[in-house]
Design an enzyme around this catalytic site. Structure first.
Site: not given
Ligand SMILES: Cc1ncc(COP(=O)(O)O)c(C=O)c1O
Length: 425
Positions: A142, A219, A222, A245, A383
């Site tokens: 992401h 990370d 998900q 999430k 993203c």
């Molecule tokens: C794999 C992954 N990493 C990071 C994020 C970022 O999450 P946040 O916007 O809540 O910081 C997301 C959000 O969709 C994600 O799916």
């Protein structure tokens, strides 16, 4: 208020799940928004990878806090401040148990995953990464796990390396390992791809990196709401998750960090609460985890996240994973029967994401037309623009699952997709 954040809806959930039975219809009743009509149709919510819906227990915990316990934390001697502090710290304890961290010192509250990664990039990164060093990520990240490292590498004169993925969207592990060099200061890898659904073999990745003395950030944005996560079993050094999430509120996230690393790392943000003492000449830092929590935290958010974690724990993530596995298989077969539909992300190990394109129809048109039937999916690059480039598509349509989804939701989606095709025929 006996235990802030634990409210009747959780108590009800406790009774519901006491027998260890996963009852999706009963779960759906706990999520008030699922009773909504959208454009005259029942809501079919399949945009969970963007954010999940909230159970009544979380909504009640937030209201309950503001109605009966609102005060600032950590610095008050009055009753309400003590109650708020207790509830806030109780939430930290719940997060610790949820991820099986060794100590609450290892649980830093952040705004979201993005902030957790930026914290590590700016604190660990500026401390450890020098000119000519390397940070290793993967091709399925992401933007939140790309851009903070780009900023760091640019500032330090370091190099960002990217491990490739194959045509199914699986990480090429041997190539990943070959990119670990004596100059690699950190590997930062997603547990589960939001664009493809791929689930990475984190324990294996960590073992390969640790064999060379390289710390690993995971990370978990998900993965954390789809499968049980045990940071000690994974062996990772950092793990980030995002509350919204995890069926919790927006504005709250979690960074797990190995205590020995957090203790050495310099602060990220400066301000109140993160200090032990301040003079104009010099300041000293508070104990962990407060060293990394400058300013008034999202107290309600943390309490809401605690309630969400209670709720998830009562349902049982193992049950959720099995339920979503069934849905993923069912959805993959249903969509696989639609002519002209191509799935993007077919790795053997994947979870809860159906990302696809339709011949001759832009994903935005798919999303707009299925919305007429009350079906909420996400369209775009998610993203993860480098993932789109890897698969030579500008965007995909993505249906993503959560514990309250049903086979009927997927049947509604499949019907809506066929209607999209009929519109363009
Ligand atoms: C794999 C992954 N990493 C990071 C994020 C970022 O999450 P946040 O916007 O809540 O910081 C997301 C959000 O969709 C994600 O799916």
């Amino acid at each position: 208020m006996s235990e802030p954040g634990v409210v009747p809806a959780v108590a009800r959930a406790l009774r519901t799940f006491a027998a260890g039975r996963f009852d999706v219809e009963r779960i759906r009743q706990d999520f008030p928004i699922l009773r909504r009509q959208i454009r005259g149709c029942a809501l079919t919510y399949l945009d969970n990878a963007a954010t999940t819906q909230k159970p009544q227990a979380v909504l009640d915990a937030l209201t309950n806090y503001y109605v009966s316990a609102n005060a600032n934390v950590h610095r008050g001697v009055h009753h309400l401040s003590e109650v708020a502090t207790e509830a806030h710290e109780a939430a930290r304890g719940k997060v610790r148990r949820f991820f099986n961290a060794s100590s609450v010192k290892e649980i830093v509250f952040t705004r979201n995953s993005t902030e957790g990664i930026n914290l590590v990039a700016q604190s660990f990164g500026r401390w450890r990464v020098q000119k000519g060093d390397e940070v290793l990520i993967t091709a399925m990240e992401h933007h939140s796990n790309i851009v903070p490292w780009q900023l760091l590498c640019e500032e330090r004169g370091a190099h960002l390396k990217v491990a490739p993925i194959d045509d199914s969207g699986a990480l090429m592990l041997d190539e990943f390992e070959a990119l670990l060099t004596p100059r690699t200061k950190l590997a930062s890898v997603t547990h589960m791809s939001n664009a493809l659904g791929t689930v990475n073999p984190i324990a294996d990745i960590v073992a390969r990196a640790h064999a060379r003395g390289i710390p690993v950030l995971v990370d978990g944005s998900q993965a954390a709401y789809h499968m049980p996560v045990d940071v000690r079993a994974l062996g990772c050094d950092f793990y980030v998750a995002t509350g919204h999430k995890l069926y919790g509120p927006t504005g709250i996230g979690v960074l797990y960090g190995r205590e020995s690393l957090l203790a050495e790392m310099p602060p990220f943000l400066g301000g109140g609460d993160m200090i032990r003492s301040v003079t104009f000449e010099k300041s000293t830092w508070n104990d962990l985890p407060y060293k990394f929590e400058a300013g008034t935290p999202d107290i309600a958010g943390a309490i809401g996240l605690g309630a969400a974690i209670d709720y998830i724990a009562q349902v049982g993530l193992q049950h959720v994973a099995e339920h979503e596995r069934d849905l993923l298989d069912y959805g993959t077969a249903l969509l696989g029967d639609i002519p002209g539909l191509r799935m993007i992300g077919t790795a053997k190990h994947k979870a809860s994401i159906l990302s696809f394109v339709l011949d001759g129809i832009h994903p935005h048109d798919i999303g707009t037309i299925v919305d007429q039937d009350g079906v909420a999916i996400r369209t775009g690059h998610h993203c993860a623009q480098p993932v789109m480039d890897r698969f030579c598509v500008p965007a995909t349509a993505r249906a993503s699952l959560a514990m309250y989804n049903t086979r009927a939701d997927l049947e509604t989606l499949a019907r809506a997709i066929r209607r999209v095709q009929a519109v363009f025929r």
